[in-house]
Every structure is written in structure tokens, then in C-alpha cells.
Enzyme design. Structure first.
Site, PDB file in Angstrom:
ATOM      1  N   LYS A   1       0.806  -1.227   0.000  1.00 44.56           N
ATOM      2  CA  LYS A   1       0.000   0.000   0.000  1.00 44.56           C
ATOM      3  C   LYS A   1       0.842   1.282   0.000  1.00 44.56           C
ATOM      4  O   LYS A   1       0.442   2.295  -0.553  1.00 44.56           O
ATOM      5  CB  LYS A   1      -0.962  -0.004   1.188  1.00 44.56           C
ATOM      6  CG  LYS A   1      -2.097  -1.001   0.982  1.00 44.56           C
ATOM      7  CD  LYS A   1      -3.281  -0.675   1.863  1.00 44.56           C
ATOM      8  CE  LYS A   1      -4.508  -1.456   1.427  1.00 44.56           C
ATOM      9  NZ  LYS A   1      -4.388  -2.911   1.685  1.00 44.56           N
TER      10      LYS A   1
ATOM     11  N   GLU B   1     -10.025   7.070   3.326  1.00 45.91           N
ATOM     12  CA  GLU B   1     -10.984   6.218   4.041  1.00 45.91           C
ATOM     13  C   GLU B   1     -10.342   4.838   4.138  1.00 45.91           C
ATOM     14  O   GLU B   1      -9.487   4.497   3.308  1.00 45.91           O
ATOM     15  CB  GLU B   1     -12.327   6.276   3.358  1.00 45.91           C
ATOM     16  CG  GLU B   1     -12.703   5.300   2.296  1.00 45.91           C
ATOM     17  CD  GLU B   1     -11.747   5.052   1.189  1.00 45.91           C
ATOM     18  OE1 GLU B   1     -11.244   3.915   1.172  1.00 45.91           O
ATOM     19  OE2 GLU B   1     -11.516   5.901   0.338  1.00 45.91           O
TER      20      GLU B   1
ATOM     21  N   SER C   1       1.408  -9.858  -1.232  1.00 47.90           N
ATOM     22  CA  SER C   1       1.104  -8.432  -1.034  1.00 47.90           C
ATOM     23  C   SER C   1       1.410  -7.908   0.365  1.00 47.90           C
ATOM     24  O   SER C   1       1.659  -6.720   0.538  1.00 47.90           O
ATOM     25  CB  SER C   1      -0.359  -8.174  -1.376  1.00 47.90           C
ATOM     26  OG  SER C   1      -1.211  -9.030  -0.643  1.00 47.90           O
TER      27      SER C   1
HETATM   28  C1  PLP Z   1      -5.256  -3.853   1.230  1.00 48.10           C
HETATM   29  C2  PLP Z   1      -4.592  -5.130   0.942  1.00 48.10           C
HETATM   30  C3  PLP Z   1      -4.950  -5.924  -0.159  1.00 48.10           C
HETATM   31  C4  PLP Z   1      -6.114  -5.601  -1.056  1.00 48.10           C
HETATM   32  O1  PLP Z   1      -5.998  -4.435  -1.823  1.00 48.10           O
HETATM   33  P1  PLP Z   1      -5.731  -4.466  -3.368  1.00 48.10           P
HETATM   34  O2  PLP Z   1      -5.998  -3.075  -3.797  1.00 48.10           O
HETATM   35  O3  PLP Z   1      -6.661  -5.456  -3.991  1.00 48.10           O
HETATM   36  O4  PLP Z   1      -4.329  -4.858  -3.574  1.00 48.10           O
HETATM   37  C5  PLP Z   1      -4.236  -7.083  -0.400  1.00 48.10           C
HETATM   38  N1  PLP Z   1      -3.222  -7.468   0.403  1.00 48.10           N
HETATM   39  C6  PLP Z   1      -2.855  -6.737   1.466  1.00 48.10           C
HETATM   40  C7  PLP Z   1      -1.736  -7.222   2.328  1.00 48.10           C
HETATM   41  C8  PLP Z   1      -3.523  -5.549   1.784  1.00 48.10           C
HETATM   42  O5  PLP Z   1      -3.150  -4.844   2.864  1.00 48.10           O
END
Ligand code: PLP
Length: 401
Positions: free
Chosen positions: A86, A108, A374
Site C-alpha cells: 500500500k 478512508e 502483497s
Molecule cells: C489492502 C490489501 C490488499 C487488497 O488491496 P488491493 O488493492 O486489492 O491490492 C491485499 N493485500 C494486502 C496485504 C492488503 O493490505
């Protein structure tokens, strides 16, 4: 003719006219920034010295052996500062806000992850920061609320409607309309009105670009398949986009929750319908009246009732495939990666791991799969503990019968 701000029939700018000047201003600032080598250089410096990029590309040898097929590689976004991808987007957008002379940031957040990343960059840039959050989420995510506060952000609980993310989104939109002259709204995924989906995708594309270079530098053939979880879809777009013209198959994994009915999942593309919300046309989870219905996922970060318009388009064009992984599959995959590789993934990322392991087992050993990991799982360990306890309890109950 291709309409500006659309991906096929999806996207657009479904906002009150009052916001149009701000969207034009943002679009211009973004275009200027992309032509400005100074902007790129500064952002790269933040990525390197502050976020810790490039994140490693890691060959998961044990997991590969366990799956018994294609080689599995992980792009380690979990090693970014603040624990997920993020920050890539927030760093870029706070620089855009600076460039536009806007000294107040709003955002938000549902689970609080995007709120924490936003509060982080606002501390870094010494910028006023207001985070809207559903009152119910404020209660559920006390730790993240405190993280934001300790970095100087003001967290505003929203008590309307279901007191969750969609209500926080509505409130953030209202704030932006009222304060648009000096306020920038940092949207946290590839969602919202044009130009947000393009801006967020561009800043997140650093993930795919790095991965491509890393495969090259390590003399490895480029991946045959790429797998990423999809909430709003930003980590997926970020890793997909640089591979769009390649032969790699692209898989987006949505949160299948515990069933296919409304309120049981967060799979907007797989089970939702086309509609308009958050300034864009895309797939959303809706009730019979077309109102946005609550989403469910065991992973709070996938708990968004819609999906970015470019994903809706990639689904329509057939370039990407969208599948689901259930709550249970995600929990199992979280444990599997922990045990096989000593890496505890976020529950969001565990959805991608769950699907990728299945996929790998069906592909020959000379092929390879790239998973976008992610985020890290520290924040989800308590959820795992709870599910383990419930499982033990169920097992004991079953034995007594
Ligand atoms: C917020 C988040 C997501 C989902 O958001 P995307 O916009 O779909 O990438 C996925 N993995 C993690 C670790 C997150 O914090």
C-alpha cells in the site's frame, strides 16, 4: 472510439460536477509528474531509502516441492515498510498532493491498512491527515487506529449506515467536495473515478517492473503465470500491468468467503453485478435494489464490495482470469507458507498462495508461477489463533458425540 477514463465500458467519472475541476487538476498534475524526471527520481529515492525497495524475488523451493509441479516464486511486498504494497501508492499520491499545493490529506479505510499507510506518508511529509473509518471498524481495528493516531493522524468514526467501509467512502467523498481547494483524497486501490485507477496502477506498477528485471537479472525465463489476490485490485494491477504484453497467464483471486450468497463473500467479479459506486462503473456486490451490500472475507483487506474498473475490463476481454479462494483455503495457505518457507503471509495474500499451489500442481516442472505476496501476516496472527481454537473446540465436540 475509446472514451477517456474508461477501460472498455468500465470506469468513468460518476461524481458531482463540483468535483470535476479537482479531477482535471489531478489528471494534469499526474501527467506533469510522469514527464518530470525530478519527480520520478524523488519517488525512486523514497522507494529505496524509506520503503526498502526493491523487494526481493524469492524462489520458494520447499513450497514448489510440496505442490509438485511448476516452480513458485514470491514477490516479497510483505517486506515493504508498513508491511504491504500500500505504501507504494501513498508515497506517489502524497507527492502529487504536494505538487498541487494541497496541504490536507483525507482517506478512508476499512481494516485500517490504507489508513496506516496514509498516516505514514503524512507524517513523512508533515501534512495534515484525516482518516474516515466506519464506527464498527474503529472498534474492530483498535490497533491500527492507534497506529494512525500515534503518527499524528485524526481518525474520524462514521456512524451512518452499516458503520463500515462503504459508509466511510461516502463520508470521505462528502469531505472532499466541501474542502476540495486545499484537500487531496488519497484513494487506496485502483478504484474511484478517473484518473485514480490509472494513477494507483502506475504507482503500483513498480512491483511488476521490478519482478520482470529480477527474472532477467537472475537469468530465469519470465513467469508463465502470475497470481495475485484482488480486493480493490491494486497489488494485482501493479504486478499484472508490466506483463500485459507478455504471454504470462494472469490470475486474480477474489475472496470466496464461506459461500456464494450475498454477505458471505467479497468476490465482486465472480459473484457481483455491474453497477456504479465510488465514482466508477464496475462490478459490485449489490442487493436486489442495487444498493451496495456488505462484503465478507476473513481477510479485512479484501473486504471491499467492489473491484477496480480495469479488472472488470480484463475479465471482459479475457486477458485475465478471476477465481476465488475461500476463508478456509486462505487460512490453510497461511499456515502452509509459514511451515514450508518460514514466511507468514497476510490473509489477503494467502488467497493468492492457495490458488497458486493448486495451479502449480497442474503445471509441469519446467513452468513457473509468480505470486504477489502483497503483505505480511503479523496483523492476522490473532485471527489464525482464533480459527485454530474454534477448530480444536469443534474437534473435541465431535469426539464427545
Ligand atoms: C489492502 C490489501 C490488499 C487488497 O488491496 P488491493 O488493492 O486489492 O491490492 C491485499 N493485500 C494486502 C496485504 C492488503 O493490505
Amino acid at each position: 472510439m475509446r472514451k477517456k477514463g474508461y477501460f472498455g465500458e468500465f470506469g468513468g467519472q460518476y461524481v458531482p460536477e463540483l468535483l470535476m475541476p479537482a479531477l482535471y487538476e489531478l489528471e494534469n498534475a499526474f501527467h506533469d509528474s510522469q514527464k518530470d524526471p525530478q519527480f520520478t527520481k524523488r519517488l525512486q529515492n523514497y522507494y529505496r531509502d524509506y520503503a526498502g525497495r526493491p523487494t526481493p524475488l524469492y524462489f520458494a523451493e520447499n513450497l514448489t516441492r510440496h505442490a509438485g509441479g511448476a516452480k513458485i516464486y514470491l514477490k516479497r511486498e510483505d517486506l515493504n515498510h508498513t508491511g504491504s504494497h500500500k505504501l507504494n501508492n501513498c508515497l506517489g499520491q502524497v507527492m502529487l498532493a504536494r505538487q498541487m499545493g494541497k496541504n490536507r490529506i483525507i482517506a478512508e479505510t476499512g481494516a485500517g491498512q490504507h489508513g496506516v499507510a496514509t498516516a505514514t506518508v503524512c507524517a513523512l511529509f508533515q501534512t495534515e491527515c484525516h482518516i474516515y473509518m466506519g464506527a464498527q471498524d474503529v472498534e474492530r481495528q483498535a490497533l491500527n487506529v492507534f497506529r494512525m493516531q500515534v503518527m499524528g493522524a485524526q481518525v474520524i468514526p462514521v456512524s451512518s449506515g452499516s458503520k463500515t467501509l462503504k459508509d466511510a467512502i461516502n463520508e470521505a467523498m462528502r469531505d472532499w467536495i466541501a474542502n476540495v481547494q486545499h484537500t487531496h483524497y488519497i484513494i487506496g486501490s485502483v478504484v474511484g473515478p478517473h484518473p485514480f485507477p490509472t494513477i494507483v496502477r502506475t504507482f503500483q506498477s513498480v512491483i511488476g517492473k521490478e519482478a520482470k528485471t529480477q527474472f532477467q537479472d537472475q537469468n530465469l525465463p519470465q513467469p508463465d503465470a502470475i497470481v495475485a489476490c484482488v480486493g480493490g485490485g491494486s497489488n494485482a494491477m501493479g504486478i499484472f500491468y508490466p506483463f500485459m504484453q507478455s504471454d504470462a497467464k494472469l490470475y486474480g483471486v477474489e475472496a470466496g468467503g464461506f459461500g456464494d450468497r450475498i454477505s458471505e463473500h467479497a468476490a465482486s467479479i465472480s459473484h457481483g453485478e455491474i453497477g456504479v459506486f465510488h465514482g466508477e462503473k464496475s462490478y459490485f456486490i449489490q442487493d436486489a435494489e442495487g444498493q451496495i451490500a456488505p462484503a465478507h472475507s476473513i481477510s479485512a483487506g479484501l473486504d471491499y464490495p467492489g473491484v477496480g474498473p480495469e479488472h472488470a475490463f480484463l475479465k471482459a476481454s479475457g486477458r485475465a482470469e478471476y477465481v476465488t479462494a475461500s476463508d478456509d483455503e486462505a487460512v490453510s495457505a497461511m499456515k502452509l507458507l509459514a511451515q514450508q518457507e518460514g514466511i507468514i503471509p497476510a490473509l489477503e495474500s494467502a488467497h493468492a498462495v492457495a490458488y497458486a499451489v493448486k495451479l502449480a500442481s497442474e503445471m509441469p516442472a519446467d513452468k513457473s508461477i509468480l505470486i504477489n505476496l502483497s503483505g505480511r501476516g503479523d496483523k492476522d496472527v490473532h485471527t489464525l489463533m482464533k480459527t485454530e481454537k474454534e477448530r480444536d473446540h469443534d474437534a473435541v465436540a465431535a469426539e464427545t458425540f
